[in-house]
Design a protein around this motif. Sequence first.
Motif, PDB file in Angstrom:
ATOM      1  N   GLY A 152      -6.946 -42.457  23.316  1.00 58.37           N
ATOM      2  CA  GLY A 152      -6.067 -43.562  23.671  1.00 58.37           C
ATOM      3  C   GLY A 152      -6.714 -44.903  23.415  1.00 58.37           C
ATOM      4  N   ASP A 153      -5.881 -45.951  23.472  1.00 60.97           N
ATOM      5  CA  ASP A 153      -6.387 -47.295  23.215  1.00 60.97           C
ATOM      6  C   ASP A 153      -7.493 -47.689  24.180  1.00 60.97           C
ATOM      7  N   THR A 154      -7.366 -47.345  25.457  1.00 61.30           N
ATOM      8  CA  THR A 154      -8.373 -47.701  26.445  1.00 61.30           C
ATOM      9  C   THR A 154      -9.685 -46.985  26.157  1.00 61.30           C
ATOM     10  N   ALA A 155      -9.623 -45.695  25.871  1.00 57.84           N
ATOM     11  CA  ALA A 155     -10.828 -44.932  25.561  1.00 57.84           C
ATOM     12  C   ALA A 155     -11.460 -45.434  24.275  1.00 57.84           C
ATOM     13  N   SER A 156     -10.641 -45.724  23.277  1.00 63.66           N
ATOM     14  CA  SER A 156     -11.145 -46.232  22.011  1.00 63.66           C
ATOM     15  C   SER A 156     -11.815 -47.583  22.201  1.00 63.66           C
ATOM     16  N   SER A 157     -11.195 -48.457  22.991  1.00 58.24           N
ATOM     17  CA  SER A 157     -11.756 -49.778  23.270  1.00 58.24           C
ATOM     18  C   SER A 157     -13.073 -49.660  24.027  1.00 58.24           C
ATOM     19  N   ALA A 158     -13.143 -48.756  24.976  1.00 53.35           N
ATOM     20  CA  ALA A 158     -14.376 -48.548  25.736  1.00 53.35           C
ATOM     21  C   ALA A 158     -15.489 -48.042  24.831  1.00 53.35           C
ATOM     22  N   PHE A 159     -15.150 -47.111  23.937  1.00 45.72           N
ATOM     23  CA  PHE A 159     -16.152 -46.610  23.004  1.00 45.72           C
ATOM     24  C   PHE A 159     -16.650 -47.722  22.097  1.00 45.72           C
ATOM     25  N   THR A 160     -15.725 -48.526  21.562  1.00 44.15           N
ATOM     26  CA  THR A 160     -16.100 -49.625  20.670  1.00 44.15           C
ATOM     27  C   THR A 160     -17.043 -50.586  21.382  1.00 44.15           C
ATOM     28  N   THR A 161     -16.704 -50.965  22.596  1.00 46.01           N
ATOM     29  CA  THR A 161     -17.546 -51.881  23.364  1.00 46.01           C
ATOM     30  C   THR A 161     -18.925 -51.284  23.598  1.00 46.01           C
ATOM     31  N   GLN A 162     -18.972 -50.020  23.992  1.00 46.12           N
ATOM     32  CA  GLN A 162     -20.250 -49.347  24.243  1.00 46.12           C
ATOM     33  C   GLN A 162     -21.066 -49.232  22.951  1.00 46.12           C
ATOM     34  N   PHE A 163     -20.430 -48.859  21.867  1.00 46.20           N
ATOM     35  CA  PHE A 163     -21.109 -48.713  20.589  1.00 46.20           C
ATOM     36  C   PHE A 163     -21.710 -50.040  20.138  1.00 46.20           C
ATOM     37  N   LEU A 164     -20.911 -51.106  20.161  1.00 47.08           N
ATOM     38  CA  LEU A 164     -21.395 -52.405  19.709  1.00 47.08           C
ATOM     39  C   LEU A 164     -22.500 -52.941  20.604  1.00 47.08           C
ATOM     40  N   SER A 165     -22.410 -52.713  21.900  1.00 51.97           N
ATOM     41  CA  SER A 165     -23.442 -53.219  22.808  1.00 51.97           C
ATOM     42  C   SER A 165     -24.751 -52.440  22.677  1.00 51.97           C
ATOM     43  N   SER A 166     -24.704 -51.264  22.069  1.00 50.79           N
ATOM     44  CA  SER A 166     -25.934 -50.480  21.902  1.00 50.79           C
ATOM     45  C   SER A 166     -26.830 -51.034  20.801  1.00 50.79           C
ATOM     46  N   PHE A 167     -26.316 -51.973  20.024  1.00 52.56           N
ATOM     47  CA  PHE A 167     -27.119 -52.606  18.986  1.00 52.56           C
ATOM     48  C   PHE A 167     -27.630 -53.935  19.514  1.00 52.56           C
ATOM     49  N   ASP A 168     -28.862 -53.922  20.005  1.00 54.61           N
ATOM     50  CA  ASP A 168     -29.489 -55.121  20.561  1.00 54.61           C
ATOM     51  C   ASP A 168     -30.012 -55.968  19.414  1.00 54.61           C
ATOM     52  N   THR A 169     -29.389 -57.123  19.199  1.00 51.75           N
ATOM     53  CA  THR A 169     -29.804 -57.971  18.088  1.00 51.75           C
ATOM     54  C   THR A 169     -30.715 -59.103  18.545  1.00 51.75           C
ATOM     55  N   LYS A 170     -31.249 -58.983  19.749  1.00 51.09           N
ATOM     56  CA  LYS A 170     -32.215 -59.982  20.210  1.00 51.09           C
ATOM     57  C   LYS A 170     -33.555 -59.788  19.513  1.00 51.09           C
ATOM     58  N   GLU A 171     -33.804 -58.569  19.049  1.00 50.39           N
ATOM     59  CA  GLU A 171     -35.027 -58.281  18.311  1.00 50.39           C
ATOM     60  C   GLU A 171     -34.908 -58.871  16.912  1.00 50.39           C
ATOM     61  N   ALA A 172     -35.964 -59.508  16.445  1.00 53.38           N
ATOM     62  CA  ALA A 172     -35.947 -60.116  15.112  1.00 53.38           C
ATOM     63  C   ALA A 172     -36.010 -59.012  14.050  1.00 53.38           C
ATOM     64  N   LEU A 173     -34.949 -58.898  13.280  1.00 53.80           N
ATOM     65  CA  LEU A 173     -34.875 -57.891  12.221  1.00 53.80           C
ATOM     66  C   LEU A 173     -34.521 -58.565  10.905  1.00 53.80           C
ATOM     67  N   ASP A 174     -35.082 -58.048   9.831  1.00 51.18           N
ATOM     68  CA  ASP A 174     -34.682 -58.502   8.503  1.00 51.18           C
ATOM     69  C   ASP A 174     -33.605 -57.593   7.940  1.00 51.18           C
ATOM     70  N   ILE A 175     -33.711 -56.305   8.267  1.00 51.45           N
ATOM     71  CA  ILE A 175     -32.772 -55.315   7.752  1.00 51.45           C
ATOM     72  C   ILE A 175     -32.411 -54.341   8.871  1.00 51.45           C
ATOM     73  N   ALA A 176     -31.157 -53.908   8.860  1.00 50.92           N
ATOM     74  CA  ALA A 176     -30.691 -52.934   9.848  1.00 50.92           C
ATOM     75  C   ALA A 176     -30.060 -51.761   9.120  1.00 50.92           C
ATOM     76  N   PRO A 177     -30.810 -50.673   8.933  1.00 49.71           N
ATOM     77  CA  PRO A 177     -30.206 -49.479   8.347  1.00 49.71           C
ATOM     78  C   PRO A 177     -29.365 -48.757   9.406  1.00 49.71           C
ATOM     79  N   ILE A 178     -28.157 -48.394   9.047  1.00 47.05           N
ATOM     80  CA  ILE A 178     -27.270 -47.678   9.958  1.00 47.05           C
ATOM     81  C   ILE A 178     -26.957 -46.331   9.332  1.00 47.05           C
ATOM     82  N   ASP A 179     -27.468 -45.280   9.938  1.00 49.97           N
ATOM     83  CA  ASP A 179     -27.268 -43.921   9.434  1.00 49.97           C
ATOM     84  C   ASP A 179     -26.091 -43.300  10.175  1.00 49.97           C
TER      85      ASP A 179
END
Length: 86
Positions: A2-29
């Motif tokens: 459902g939309d709510t579950a999908s939205s919750a997953f999207t929010t959780q997924f995006l928040s799992s990528f901490d971009t406070k760390e200085a990175l030049d490249i981000a490989p996503i497997d």
Amino acid sequence: MGDTASSAFTTQFLSSFDTKEALDIAPIDVSQAHFLDISAVNTLDKLVMRLQREGIDVKVAGLDNASRTLIDRFSIHDRRDIGLLD
């Protein structure tokens, strides 16, 4: 999903990528993932564009053929920038 579950997953997924760390490249497997619909493509788009805005070079690897077809058809980011176009 459902939309709510999908939205919750999207929010959780995006928040799992901490971009406070200085990175030049981000490989996503994504070899263990399968994109089932446009909401998954939109989630990847959001992540890619957020990382690129922060000056991080993004490379996506491991897409299966069906997922790649969805991304080729529906994504809005430039697929050359993430290594998806030959």
